[in-house]
Design a protein around this motif. Structure first.
Motif: not given
Length: 127
Positions: A110-111, A115, A117, A119
């Protein structure tokens, strides 16, 4: 004369087929790179999981030391560390392969503005 035309057509078909096969071969052998980026940085990984670039977009500085190979991921199995052996991106999911450890992982990416992320959404194998 008819024989010459048939030979010419056969020759042209052979050339076209050869060019087609060369294009297919070259495109399937090309190294695919995964680029993860946002407004501030660019992270590039090759299809074997080697880190290629970690670049600050503001300054253009690549913070990755290129004199030593580094990998984007590893797993530990039985007390031994195994580096990644392959990586691919499908949509927003990375698939990481660790063939020597007989393991795979799927990572959801996930942009955000500043940042990225990661998972772990799935892991197969024993570590």
């Amino acid at each position: 004369m008819n024989l010459k035309i048939r030979h010419l057509r056969a020759f042209l078909k052979t050339i076209i087929l050869s060019l087609f096969l060369i294009i297919i071969f070259c495109s399937s052998c090309s190294e695919k790179k995964i680029i993860l980026e946002n407004k501030y940085f660019l992270y590039e990984i090759d299809n074997l999981g080697n880190n290629i670039h970690f670049t600050d977009k503001t300054t253009g500085t690549d913070y990755l030391a290129n004199e030593k190979n580094s990998y984007c991921a590893s797993v530990v199995k039985g007390g031994k560390e195994y580096s990644i052996t392959g990586i691919s991106l499908s949509g927003s999911t990375l698939r990481l392969d660790f063939k020597d450890a007989e393991a795979t992982a799927k990572i959801k990416v996930r942009k955000g503005k500043d940042r990225i992320k990661f998972t772990v959404s799935e892991f197969k194998g024993e570590v």
